[in-house]
Design a protein around this motif. Structure first.
Motif, PDB file in Angstrom:
ATOM      1  N   GLN A  59       0.813  -1.208   0.000  1.00 24.53           N
ATOM      2  CA  GLN A  59       0.000   0.000   0.000  1.00 24.53           C
ATOM      3  C   GLN A  59       0.850   1.263   0.000  1.00 24.53           C
ATOM      4  OE1 GLN A  59      -3.016  -1.660   3.164  1.00 24.53           O
ATOM      5  NE2 GLN A  59      -3.945   0.112   2.157  1.00 24.53           N
ATOM      6  N   ASP A  60       2.143   1.134   0.245  1.00 23.86           N
ATOM      7  CA  ASP A  60       3.034   2.292   0.267  1.00 23.86           C
ATOM      8  C   ASP A  60       3.741   2.524  -1.058  1.00 23.86           C
ATOM      9  OD1 ASP A  60       2.483   2.811   2.991  1.00 23.86           O
ATOM     10  OD2 ASP A  60       3.931   1.267   3.580  1.00 23.86           O
ATOM     11  N   GLY A  61       3.612   1.588  -1.991  1.00 27.99           N
ATOM     12  CA  GLY A  61       4.299   1.724  -3.270  1.00 27.99           C
ATOM     13  C   GLY A  61       4.634   0.359  -3.834  1.00 27.99           C
ATOM     14  N   SER A  62       5.470   0.337  -4.848  1.00 25.81           N
ATOM     15  CA  SER A  62       5.820  -0.947  -5.446  1.00 25.81           C
ATOM     16  C   SER A  62       7.211  -0.890  -6.050  1.00 25.81           C
ATOM     17  CB  SER A  62       4.781  -1.359  -6.500  1.00 25.81           C
ATOM     18  OG  SER A  62       4.761  -0.459  -7.591  1.00 25.81           O
ATOM     19  N   SER A  63       7.713  -2.053  -6.445  1.00 21.66           N
ATOM     20  CA  SER A  63       9.038  -2.141  -7.055  1.00 21.66           C
ATOM     21  C   SER A  63       9.038  -3.259  -8.081  1.00 21.66           C
ATOM     22  CB  SER A  63      10.117  -2.405  -5.989  1.00 21.66           C
ATOM     23  OG  SER A  63       9.896  -3.659  -5.355  1.00 21.66           O
ATOM     24  N   LEU A  64       9.957  -3.153  -9.021  1.00 18.37           N
ATOM     25  CA  LEU A  64      10.131  -4.173 -10.055  1.00 18.37           C
ATOM     26  C   LEU A  64      11.506  -4.805  -9.918  1.00 18.37           C
ATOM     27  CD1 LEU A  64       8.661  -2.544 -13.307  1.00 18.37           C
ATOM     28  CD2 LEU A  64       7.792  -4.571 -12.128  1.00 18.37           C
ATOM     29  N   GLU A  65      11.543  -6.125 -10.031  1.00 20.58           N
ATOM     30  CA  GLU A  65      12.791  -6.874  -9.981  1.00 20.58           C
ATOM     31  C   GLU A  65      12.897  -7.716 -11.242  1.00 20.58           C
ATOM     32  OE1 GLU A  65      14.927 -10.311  -7.202  1.00 20.58           O
ATOM     33  OE2 GLU A  65      12.925  -9.540  -6.703  1.00 20.58           O
ATOM     34  N   LYS A  66      13.958  -7.517 -12.005  1.00 19.96           N
ATOM     35  CA  LYS A  66      14.134  -8.255 -13.257  1.00 19.96           C
ATOM     36  C   LYS A  66      14.423  -9.719 -12.943  1.00 19.96           C
ATOM     37  CE  LYS A  66      14.109  -7.666 -17.793  1.00 19.96           C
ATOM     38  NZ  LYS A  66      15.140  -6.903 -18.518  1.00 19.96           N
ATOM     39  N   VAL A  67      13.728 -10.600 -13.627  1.00 21.27           N
ATOM     40  CA  VAL A  67      13.903 -12.039 -13.440  1.00 21.27           C
ATOM     41  C   VAL A  67      15.022 -12.514 -14.351  1.00 21.27           C
ATOM     42  CG1 VAL A  67      12.770 -14.290 -13.646  1.00 21.27           C
ATOM     43  CG2 VAL A  67      11.484 -12.313 -12.807  1.00 21.27           C
ATOM     44  N   ASP A  68      15.880 -13.415 -13.829  1.00 20.52           N
ATOM     45  CA  ASP A  68      16.991 -13.880 -14.652  1.00 20.52           C
ATOM     46  C   ASP A  68      16.484 -14.684 -15.847  1.00 20.52           C
ATOM     47  OD1 ASP A  68      16.834 -16.765 -14.059  1.00 20.52           O
ATOM     48  OD2 ASP A  68      17.541 -16.216 -12.061  1.00 20.52           O
ATOM     49  N   GLN A  69      17.333 -14.842 -16.834  1.00 15.19           N
ATOM     50  CA  GLN A  69      16.929 -15.417 -18.120  1.00 15.19           C
ATOM     51  C   GLN A  69      16.394 -16.838 -17.991  1.00 15.19           C
ATOM     52  OE1 GLN A  69      20.096 -15.000 -20.957  1.00 15.19           O
ATOM     53  NE2 GLN A  69      19.872 -12.784 -21.093  1.00 15.19           N
ATOM     54  N   GLU A  70      16.975 -17.638 -17.110  1.00 15.72           N
ATOM     55  CA  GLU A  70      16.522 -19.023 -16.977  1.00 15.72           C
ATOM     56  C   GLU A  70      15.088 -19.069 -16.465  1.00 15.72           C
ATOM     57  OE1 GLU A  70      16.065 -22.935 -17.186  1.00 15.72           O
ATOM     58  OE2 GLU A  70      17.737 -21.780 -18.023  1.00 15.72           O
TER      59      GLU A  70
END
Length: 358
Positions: free
Chosen positions: A288-299
């Protein structure tokens, strides 16, 4: 050769500006090239590798910076203006080269998004831009208001405008004394005036009028009881998310229902062929305070790609969006069909108001 013009060279772009925008008055151009180019950047395609002349600037994009409130975030974001190519050099891919270079640079800088007022929507759609703001058309219900020249009330006018915007919108350009001073210069370039509207001894609105030949309303902000709508709002501003991992910081999840976790995750496959770093699978963490994105590795990304069926439909749990769809959704403009299953989780921004001219 593509490069940013130096501070000394920026004024040379006026020749191309006047060729591309002959409808602008000389007095407005005088204002723009004496005031706005002091703080902007101009990305240009030039024929001369050594030294730049007015004639050697064949295509350009001018990047005017604004401090933008986006939810709880405040970002320095570029407004694209003066997008132009010489008439005898069009249809050679010059503008595409400039836009791709511009987006590459913005992404490297971590700029969350950029925006523009399109002369033609079709020019920008292929580059991931989409509408995010419809310009309302208002007039005053009554003329019995006391009017004062805002040039004598710059600080008070800036504070009132900010408060008016904050009460109604989550995305807008922050007003300060410098903003209002520049707005006064812009209006006066076409014999205009900015007026503070008073009712019962307090400021209740701000109105800007300008025009050398035909007088027209440049802006009108007022308390709701003083406004009436004049026709339907018109699509006015397009935007593009440049750095999604920065942009989502301003986006939160909706309040969880009883028994739901406070934090949720969405597997997002983002399609953005023009900014390769954005393309691929992300894990989207939302609170509820915000969000973030994390790139997933290729595999792991390959494993997710196998979850799609042969006919291209998606299995439950994977949200697949283009950068255009993500932009439209998160600015609260339009919910993409693919995002409908997540509509009860994600809280897009509520209310955009971007009415700058340059």
């Amino acid at each position: 050769m593509i490069r940013y013009l130096t501070e000394e060279e920026r004024g040379l772009s006026r020749d191309l500006w006047e060729e591309a925008f002959p409808e602008d008055s000389r007095s407005f151009d005088d204002y723009y090239f004496s005031e706005k180019i002091r703080e902007n950047r101009i990305l240009a395609l030039c024929t001369d590798e050594e030294g730049v002349s007015a004639a050697s600037i064949e295509s350009m994009i001018q990047l005017n910076p604004y401090e933008i409130q986006v939810g709880s975030c405040i970002w320095s974001v570029d407004y694209l203006v003066g997008v132009a190519t010489r008439k005898n050099r069009r249809h050679r891919g010059y503008m595409r080269r400039l836009l791709l270079r511009m987006m590459e640079d913005m992404h490297r800088e971590g700029m969350p998004f950029c925006f523009l007022m399109p002369a033609a929507e079709a020019i920008y759609r292929p580059f991931g831009f989409t509408y995010i703001f419809d310009q309302p058309r208002w007039s005053l219900k009554e003329n019995g208001l006391n009017r004062k020249n805002a040039a004598e009330l710059i600080g008070e006018t800036a504070r009132w405008m900010n408060q008016w915007l904050q009460e109604r919108y989550q995305v807008f350009s922050l007003r300060d004394e410098n903003y209002v001073t520049m707005l006064l210069e812009e209006l006066s370039s076409e014999n205009g005036v900015l007026e503070a509207l008073y009712q019962d001894g307090r400021m209740a609105g701000v109105q800007g009028i300008w025009g050398l030949e035909k007088r027209e309303q440049r802006l009108l902000y007022a308390e709701d009881g003083l406004l009436k709508q004049e026709g339907e709002p018109r699509p006015a501003i397009m935007a593009r998310i440049i750095s999604p991992e920065e942009f989502v910081k301003a986006v939160a999840r909706k309040p969880p229902k009883a028994g739901e976790e406070q934090e949720t995750e969405i597997s997002l496959f983002l399609e953005d062929p023009l900014i390769p770093e954005n393309q691929g699978l992300w894990t989207w963490h939302l609170t509820q305070d915000g969000s973030s994105l994390e790139k997933v590795d290729q595999e792991k990304a390959r494993q997710f790609s196998c979850r799609e069926t042969a006919d291209g439909t998606q299995k439950q749990g994977l949200l697949r969006l283009t950068i255009t769809e993500l932009t439209s959704w998160l600015f609260g403009y339009e919910l993409p069909k693919a995002a409908e299953p997540w509509a009860e989780l994600v809280q897009p921004l509520q209310g955009v108001f971007l009415d700058e001219v340059v």
